[in-house]
Motif scaffolding. Structure first.
Motif, PDB file in Angstrom:
ATOM      1  N   ALA A   1     -25.849  17.116  50.195  1.00  0.00           N
ATOM      2  CA  ALA A   1     -24.575  17.275  49.489  1.00  0.00           C
ATOM      3  C   ALA A   1     -24.287  16.066  48.607  1.00  0.00           C
ATOM      4  CB  ALA A   1     -23.445  17.478  50.499  1.00  0.00           C
ATOM      5  N   LYS A   2     -24.643  14.883  49.078  1.00  0.00           N
ATOM      6  CA  LYS A   2     -24.441  13.668  48.269  1.00  0.00           C
ATOM      7  C   LYS A   2     -25.337  13.681  47.037  1.00  0.00           C
ATOM      8  CE  LYS A   2     -22.586  10.411  51.686  1.00  0.00           C
ATOM      9  NZ  LYS A   2     -22.179  11.359  52.706  1.00  0.00           N
ATOM     10  N   THR A   3     -26.541  14.230  47.182  1.00  0.00           N
ATOM     11  CA  THR A   3     -27.429  14.358  46.021  1.00  0.00           C
ATOM     12  C   THR A   3     -26.841  15.325  45.004  1.00  0.00           C
ATOM     13  OG1 THR A   3     -29.368  13.947  47.424  1.00  0.00           O
ATOM     14  CG2 THR A   3     -29.760  14.972  45.289  1.00  0.00           C
ATOM     15  N   LEU A   4     -26.353  16.454  45.472  1.00  0.00           N
ATOM     16  CA  LEU A   4     -25.736  17.435  44.582  1.00  0.00           C
ATOM     17  C   LEU A   4     -24.527  16.830  43.871  1.00  0.00           C
ATOM     18  CD1 LEU A   4     -25.422  20.268  43.410  1.00  0.00           C
ATOM     19  CD2 LEU A   4     -24.220  20.932  45.515  1.00  0.00           C
ATOM     20  N   SER A   5     -23.727  16.073  44.608  1.00  0.00           N
ATOM     21  CA  SER A   5     -22.560  15.429  44.018  1.00  0.00           C
ATOM     22  C   SER A   5     -22.968  14.487  42.878  1.00  0.00           C
ATOM     23  CB  SER A   5     -21.799  14.650  45.092  1.00  0.00           C
ATOM     24  OG  SER A   5     -20.724  13.929  44.528  1.00  0.00           O
ATOM     25  N   ALA A   6     -24.042  13.729  43.093  1.00  0.00           N
ATOM     26  CA  ALA A   6     -24.509  12.790  42.062  1.00  0.00           C
ATOM     27  C   ALA A   6     -24.974  13.535  40.819  1.00  0.00           C
ATOM     28  CB  ALA A   6     -25.648  11.936  42.629  1.00  0.00           C
ATOM     29  N   LEU A   7     -25.653  14.653  40.993  1.00  0.00           N
ATOM     30  CA  LEU A   7     -26.107  15.448  39.846  1.00  0.00           C
ATOM     31  C   LEU A   7     -24.917  15.957  39.034  1.00  0.00           C
ATOM     32  CD1 LEU A   7     -28.876  17.569  41.613  1.00  0.00           C
ATOM     33  CD2 LEU A   7     -29.255  15.691  40.008  1.00  0.00           C
ATOM     34  N   CYS A   8     -23.882  16.395  39.746  1.00  0.00           N
ATOM     35  CA  CYS A   8     -22.696  16.917  39.058  1.00  0.00           C
ATOM     36  C   CYS A   8     -21.936  15.803  38.349  1.00  0.00           C
ATOM     37  CB  CYS A   8     -21.789  17.635  40.058  1.00  0.00           C
ATOM     38  SG  CYS A   8     -22.502  19.151  40.748  1.00  0.00           S
ATOM     39  N   ARG A   9     -21.808  14.658  38.997  1.00  0.00           N
ATOM     40  CA  ARG A   9     -21.108  13.519  38.369  1.00  0.00           C
ATOM     41  C   ARG A   9     -21.821  13.054  37.109  1.00  0.00           C
ATOM     42  NH1 ARG A   9     -21.087  11.407  43.633  1.00  0.00           N
ATOM     43  NH2 ARG A   9     -22.520   9.764  42.947  1.00  0.00           N
ATOM     44  N   ALA A  10     -23.153  13.206  37.108  1.00  0.00           N
ATOM     45  CA  ALA A  10     -23.938  12.786  35.948  1.00  0.00           C
ATOM     46  C   ALA A  10     -23.884  13.804  34.817  1.00  0.00           C
ATOM     47  CB  ALA A  10     -25.388  12.544  36.362  1.00  0.00           C
ATOM     48  N   GLY A  11     -23.231  14.926  35.061  1.00  0.00           N
ATOM     49  CA  GLY A  11     -23.079  15.939  34.020  1.00  0.00           C
ATOM     50  C   GLY A  11     -24.301  16.809  33.806  1.00  0.00           C
ATOM     51  N   LEU A  12     -25.227  16.825  34.762  1.00  0.00           N
ATOM     52  CA  LEU A  12     -26.417  17.657  34.630  1.00  0.00           C
ATOM     53  C   LEU A  12     -26.059  19.125  34.878  1.00  0.00           C
ATOM     54  CD1 LEU A  12     -28.952  15.299  36.418  1.00  0.00           C
ATOM     55  CD2 LEU A  12     -28.640  15.653  33.963  1.00  0.00           C
ATOM     56  N   ASP A  13     -26.839  20.007  34.302  1.00  0.00           N
ATOM     57  CA  ASP A  13     -26.531  21.437  34.318  1.00  0.00           C
ATOM     58  C   ASP A  13     -27.097  22.095  35.587  1.00  0.00           C
ATOM     59  OD1 ASP A  13     -25.772  23.989  33.638  1.00  0.00           O
ATOM     60  OD2 ASP A  13     -27.378  24.280  32.159  1.00  0.00           O
ATOM     61  N   VAL A  14     -26.314  22.085  36.653  1.00  0.00           N
ATOM     62  CA  VAL A  14     -26.719  22.728  37.904  1.00  0.00           C
ATOM     63  C   VAL A  14     -26.247  24.178  37.857  1.00  0.00           C
ATOM     64  CG1 VAL A  14     -26.588  22.669  40.421  1.00  0.00           C
ATOM     65  CG2 VAL A  14     -26.523  20.520  39.116  1.00  0.00           C
ATOM     66  N   VAL A  15     -27.197  25.107  37.771  1.00  0.00           N
ATOM     67  CA  VAL A  15     -26.841  26.511  37.542  1.00  0.00           C
ATOM     68  C   VAL A  15     -26.676  27.305  38.843  1.00  0.00           C
ATOM     69  CG1 VAL A  15     -27.913  26.549  35.276  1.00  0.00           C
ATOM     70  CG2 VAL A  15     -29.288  27.138  37.298  1.00  0.00           C
ATOM     71  N   GLY A  16     -27.015  26.688  39.960  1.00  0.00           N
ATOM     72  CA  GLY A  16     -26.858  27.367  41.244  1.00  0.00           C
ATOM     73  C   GLY A  16     -27.303  26.468  42.374  1.00  0.00           C
ATOM     74  N   ALA A  17     -26.888  26.805  43.596  1.00  0.00           N
ATOM     75  CA  ALA A  17     -27.268  26.040  44.776  1.00  0.00           C
ATOM     76  C   ALA A  17     -27.744  26.994  45.862  1.00  0.00           C
ATOM     77  CB  ALA A  17     -26.102  25.200  45.288  1.00  0.00           C
ATOM     78  N   VAL A  18     -28.880  26.681  46.465  1.00  0.00           N
ATOM     79  CA  VAL A  18     -29.422  27.478  47.567  1.00  0.00           C
ATOM     80  C   VAL A  18     -29.315  26.642  48.833  1.00  0.00           C
ATOM     81  CG1 VAL A  18     -31.449  28.655  48.497  1.00  0.00           C
ATOM     82  CG2 VAL A  18     -31.013  28.663  46.022  1.00  0.00           C
ATOM     83  N   SER A  19     -28.740  27.230  49.875  1.00  0.00           N
ATOM     84  CA  SER A  19     -28.550  26.510  51.129  1.00  0.00           C
ATOM     85  C   SER A  19     -28.876  27.430  52.300  1.00  0.00           C
ATOM     86  CB  SER A  19     -27.103  26.003  51.230  1.00  0.00           C
ATOM     87  OG  SER A  19     -26.966  25.071  52.288  1.00  0.00           O
ATOM     88  N   GLN A  20     -29.030  26.834  53.472  1.00  0.00           N
ATOM     89  CA  GLN A  20     -29.279  27.624  54.671  1.00  0.00           C
ATOM     90  C   GLN A  20     -28.057  28.491  54.973  1.00  0.00           C
ATOM     91  OE1 GLN A  20     -31.961  27.729  56.758  1.00  0.00           O
ATOM     92  NE2 GLN A  20     -33.100  25.835  56.469  1.00  0.00           N
ATOM     93  N   PRO A  21     -28.239  29.587  55.691  1.00  0.00           N
ATOM     94  CA  PRO A  21     -27.094  30.424  56.073  1.00  0.00           C
ATOM     95  C   PRO A  21     -26.095  29.660  56.937  1.00  0.00           C
ATOM     96  CG  PRO A  21     -29.158  31.607  56.380  1.00  0.00           C
ATOM     97  CD  PRO A  21     -29.532  30.184  56.090  1.00  0.00           C
ATOM     98  N   ASP A  22     -24.835  30.059  56.861  1.00  0.00           N
ATOM     99  CA  ASP A  22     -23.808  29.460  57.714  1.00  0.00           C
ATOM    100  C   ASP A  22     -24.189  29.678  59.180  1.00  0.00           C
ATOM    101  OD1 ASP A  22     -22.530  29.009  55.355  1.00  0.00           O
ATOM    102  OD2 ASP A  22     -21.013  30.569  55.613  1.00  0.00           O
ATOM    103  N   LYS A  23     -23.824  28.686  60.020  1.00  0.00           N
ATOM    104  CA  LYS A  23     -24.176  28.771  61.442  1.00  0.00           C
ATOM    105  C   LYS A  23     -22.941  28.568  62.318  1.00  0.00           C
ATOM    106  CE  LYS A  23     -28.974  27.273  60.912  1.00  0.00           C
ATOM    107  NZ  LYS A  23     -30.001  26.288  61.319  1.00  0.00           N
TER     108      LYS A  23
END
Length: 307
Positions: free
Chosen positions: A13-35
């Motif tokens: 999640a911290k990596t994703l946050s850094a990508l978004c703060r840097a303004g990179l174009d994140v078009v989707g996120a894949v994660s494990q199913p909720d548990k």
């Protein structure tokens, strides 16, 4: 550049946050199913899912990947790059080979050392003085891909896995942003397989203390398994989990409680040297300072832990 992100826990999640703060174009996120989580066993979203929703990023949570389950999503989103951080499953070749710039992995070690599931814990347990984050281009092996970017940091004498985890998570986010921005001008560096080491998954049994080892070795085990699963021994036949300790001078029967010293803790002999156990969890009690515990419970000197 269109980026698809894949990850699950807080580190990711911290990596994703850094990508978004840097303004990179994140078009989707894949994660494990909720548990299920907690006493009520209610389904809880992953840390990556929560982070993605903060930024308005669509989240996908497939149960499986190996039979082409993700291919329709890849064809829909058409990512130029897939960034992976602690996703939790091995990616099949069709995913690794799909994007133009490949799958880029954020790995919390200085590769080729500590390939595998628990690089942070094992670096501490094994007494490494430094570690870091490696950004690498994934292949079909286990953390064997060519390296794109590396950052290093020293490990504190009593730094826990939890503390180091938080630091490396922040470093990993910054590192992957740099790697993405410079991808066109970066020459990948192959790993030296002869110098590789493996960091297997941590199990509860990993934490069993062998008091014949040195105080320094036991200290590293305690730090490396904090906050989970915690190093443990037994006191009068019942489990005693050790949260924190400090190295001390001393000698005597390994595992024997030598003394309870004000301001220092419970002194226990090791194979060489001794340890002051400062915070622990005795059977039937919560985690607490051992001196506080001793005010309401008898803690006998001369008892040998682990017997």
């Amino acid at each position: 550049m269109r980026i698809l992100f894949m990850g699950t826990p807080d580190f990711a999640a911290k990596t994703l946050s850094a990508l978004c703060r840097a303004g990179l174009d994140v078009v989707g996120a894949v994660s494990q199913p909720d548990k299920p989580k907690g006493r009520g066993h209610k389904l809880a979203p992953t840390d990556v899912k929560l982070e993605a929703e903060k930024h308005g990023i669509s989240v996908y949570q497939p149960e499986k990947l190996k039979n082409g389950e993700l291919l329709p999503l890849l064809d829909e989103l058409k990512p130029d790059m897939i960034i992976v951080a602690a996703y939790g499953k091995i990616l099949p070749p069709y995913i690794i080979n799909y994007p133009k710039y490949g799958c880029i992995n954020v790995h919390a070690s200085l590769l080729p050392k500590y390939r595998g599931a628990a690089p942070i814990q094992w670096a501490i347990i094994n007494g490494e003085r430094e570690t870091g984050v490696t950004i690498m281009k994934m292949d079909e092996g286990l953390d064997t891909g060519d390296m794109l970017y590396t950052v290093k940091t020293e490990i504190g004498e009593y730094e826990t896995a939890g503390e180091l985890f938080d630091r490396l998570a922040e470093m990993g986010g910054s590192a992957v942003v740099e790697a993405v921005k410079n991808i066109e001008n970066t020459e990948p560096v192959p790993q030296d397989d002869e110098n590789s080491t493996y960091a297997p998954m941590i199990k509860r049994e990993t934490g069993k203390i062998d008091w014949t080892k040195s105080a320094a070795e036991i200290s590293k085990l305690i730090c490396g398994l904090n906050p989970w699963p915690l190093a443990y021994t037994t006191y009068k036949g019942e489990t005693l989990k050790i949260v924190s300790a400090r190295i001390a001078e001393g000698s005597g029967t390994p595992g024997m409680i030598a003394s309870l010293e004000k301001g220092r803790g419970l002194k226990v002999n090791a194979g060489s040297g001794a340890l002051y156990i400062q915070t622990a969890q005795f059977a039937g009690s919560r985690k607490m300072n051992v001196e506080d515990y001793a005010r309401g419970h008898e803690v006998e000197t001369g008892v040998i832990l682990g017997e």
